[in-house]
Design a protein around this motif. Structure first.
Motif, PDB file in Angstrom:
ATOM      1  N   LEU A  65       1.130   4.305  -2.680  1.00 17.28           N
ATOM      2  CA  LEU A  65       1.015   5.718  -2.292  1.00 17.28           C
ATOM      3  C   LEU A  65       2.243   6.506  -2.726  1.00 17.28           C
ATOM      4  O   LEU A  65       2.132   7.671  -3.125  1.00 17.28           O
ATOM      5  CB  LEU A  65       0.834   5.810  -0.781  1.00 17.28           C
ATOM      6  CG  LEU A  65      -0.541   5.390  -0.228  1.00 17.28           C
ATOM      7  CD1 LEU A  65      -0.535   5.435   1.292  1.00 17.28           C
ATOM      8  CD2 LEU A  65      -1.646   6.290  -0.777  1.00 17.28           C
ATOM      9  N   CYS A 121       1.822   7.264  -6.295  1.00 20.62           N
ATOM     10  CA  CYS A 121       0.827   8.339  -6.450  1.00 20.62           C
ATOM     11  C   CYS A 121       1.427   9.690  -6.076  1.00 20.62           C
ATOM     12  O   CYS A 121       1.131  10.719  -6.708  1.00 20.62           O
ATOM     13  CB  CYS A 121      -0.392   8.046  -5.577  1.00 20.62           C
ATOM     14  SG  CYS A 121      -1.316   6.584  -6.076  1.00 20.62           S
ATOM     15  N   ILE A 155       1.034  13.674   0.661  1.00 20.15           N
ATOM     16  CA  ILE A 155       1.074  12.199   0.588  1.00 20.15           C
ATOM     17  C   ILE A 155       2.405  11.681   1.114  1.00 20.15           C
ATOM     18  O   ILE A 155       2.460  10.686   1.842  1.00 20.15           O
ATOM     19  CB  ILE A 155       0.839  11.743  -0.863  1.00 20.15           C
ATOM     20  CG1 ILE A 155      -0.548  12.173  -1.346  1.00 20.15           C
ATOM     21  CG2 ILE A 155       0.982  10.222  -0.971  1.00 20.15           C
ATOM     22  CD1 ILE A 155      -0.811  11.870  -2.806  1.00 20.15           C
ATOM     23  N   THR A 199       0.824  -1.212   0.000  1.00 16.68           N
ATOM     24  CA  THR A 199       0.000   0.000   0.000  1.00 16.68           C
ATOM     25  C   THR A 199       0.858   1.262   0.000  1.00 16.68           C
ATOM     26  O   THR A 199       0.579   2.234  -0.709  1.00 16.68           O
ATOM     27  CB  THR A 199      -0.928  -0.006   1.227  1.00 16.68           C
ATOM     28  OG1 THR A 199      -1.691  -1.209   1.234  1.00 16.68           O
ATOM     29  CG2 THR A 199      -1.872   1.181   1.199  1.00 16.68           C
TER      30      THR A 199
END
Length: 385
Positions: A179, A182, A206, A175
């Motif tokens: 991220l 992203c 982020i 995960t």
């Protein structure tokens, strides 16, 4: 006619007939045409006796050869046992007559020949400069010399993980990797579209979230590993009854040395490799080493005791011969994978975290698909008008 056949050929059977009966039967059937064709699938009686005699001769020769080879091997092994072992200089200089490797080979191989060569259990006691009744003497530098020659009763442990190792493990989460990707895309697109620093706000947010999760997870795992290490060290603080200076006393298993006389009772764990001195009804559970559930009866005929096993019944006095990584338990520990295994709680928590992550990833994909579809629809309607 029937009586004649029974009288003359009653010994002829379908299987395992005597040689004499077969000869009489073949002599009678010799009048048939082409008798060689008639008996072509049967044994050659003229050579059967020769084959039996040859078989007996070969068996006798084989028996003699086996006996001679066995005697020769025993003679060679006896010569080796009496001539090959030489006490190392540092061992003899310390006042002992047997080295740690020799003691380890006796216990590991359950070698009665070597044990008898050294005089049995009593001979090992003398060569270790100890006493069955008084045990070791703690005066002078006796204990330090034994530690230098035979080692200490501790196992080599794997190096503890550092905090940064847990940080690296936390960064491997799927995960968090998604991220991070992203965040990179958001930073690139934001800076290109809106410039620095306005376009980097979302991407930096982020990144900050990823760093927060990584360091919180690493700190929690690191503190947990320290707690488990402390619990493990407390669990290993085991005391054992020994005889030293003619007195029975309790010492830590880490302080055991070759030559110690240990008192074992039902439920005790054998703290090191050693030899049975005396006792009664001693049953040892060796399932931790061999996987065999049946207990082993240990007595003067089978005097070998292995580290890591447990006393299932009875009691005894034991002579310690091998300690630390030279024991069977130490060698087993050395062959195991050095990576730390997760405890059941960690396994369950990781499973729950994986399920939550998969659910979150699923809804994220659905949300992205819905928003993308809405954006494409909006662009399509704008282009239509």
């Amino acid at each position: 006619m029937e009586s004649f056949l029974n009288e003359n050929f009653g010994g002829v059977k379908a299987k395992n007939s005597s040689e004499e009966a077969l000869r009489r039967w073949r002599k009678l059937c010799g009048v048939v045409k082409n008798p060689k064709r008639r008996f072509r699938f049967t044994a050659n009686l003229s050579k059967r006796s020769e084959a039996e005699a040859m078989k007996r001769t070969n068996l006798e020769k084989l028996r003699v050869a086996v006996l001679v080879s066995k005697a020769a091997l025993q003679f060679i092994q006896g010569i080796k046992l009496h001539s090959e072992y030489v006490v190392p200089e540092e061992v003899s200089a310390a006042g002992f007559e047997i080295c740690a490797d020799e003691l380890g080979s006796i216990i590991e191989g359950h070698d009665f020949k070597k044990l008898n060569m050294h005089g049995g259990v009593d001979g090992i006691v003398d060569k270790l400069s100890t006493s069955v009744t008084h045990g070791l003497t703690t005066s002078g530098d006796n204990l330090k010399l034994r530690q230098q020659i035979y080692g200490i009763n501790r196992f080599t442990e794997g190096k503890a993980k550092s905090f940064w190792a847990f940080v690296w493990e936390a960064c491997q989460d799927t995960t968090l990797l998604i991220l991070a990707l992203c965040a990179f895309v958001s930073l690139t697109v934001g800076i290109v579209m809106e410039g620095w620093p306005k376009g980097a706000h979302d991407g930096l947010g982020i990144v900050a979230s990823i760093l927060l999760v990584v360091f919180v997870t690493a700190t929690s795992d690191y503190r947990q590993s320290l707690q488990f290490k402390d619990l493990d060290s407390e669990k290993k603080k085991i005391s054992i009854q020994v005889t030293r200076d003619a007195f029975r006393q309790k010492i830590s298993i880490y302080d055991l040395l070759p030559g110690d006389v240990v008192h074992l009772a039902m439920g005790d764990q054998v703290p090191a490799d050693g030899l049975f001195i005396n006792g009664f009804s001693l049953l040892i559970n060796e399932s931790s080493l061999t996987g065999e559930s049946e207990p082993v009866n240990v007595n003067s005929e089978n005097p070998f005791l292995l580290s890591g096993t447990k006393v299932q019944d009875g009691s005894c006095k034991m002579l310690v011969t091998t300690v630390g990584m030279r024991t069977q338990w130490g060698k087993l520990m050395a062959t195991l994978v050095k990576e730390e295994m997760m405890n059941p709680l960690q396994v369950k928590l990781n499973g729950v975290a994986a399920i939550i992550g998969n659910i979150g990833l699923f809804f994220a994909v659905v949300t992205f698909a819905v928003l993308s579809q809405g954006l494409l629809s909006k662009k399509y309607h704008q282009m239509s008008f």
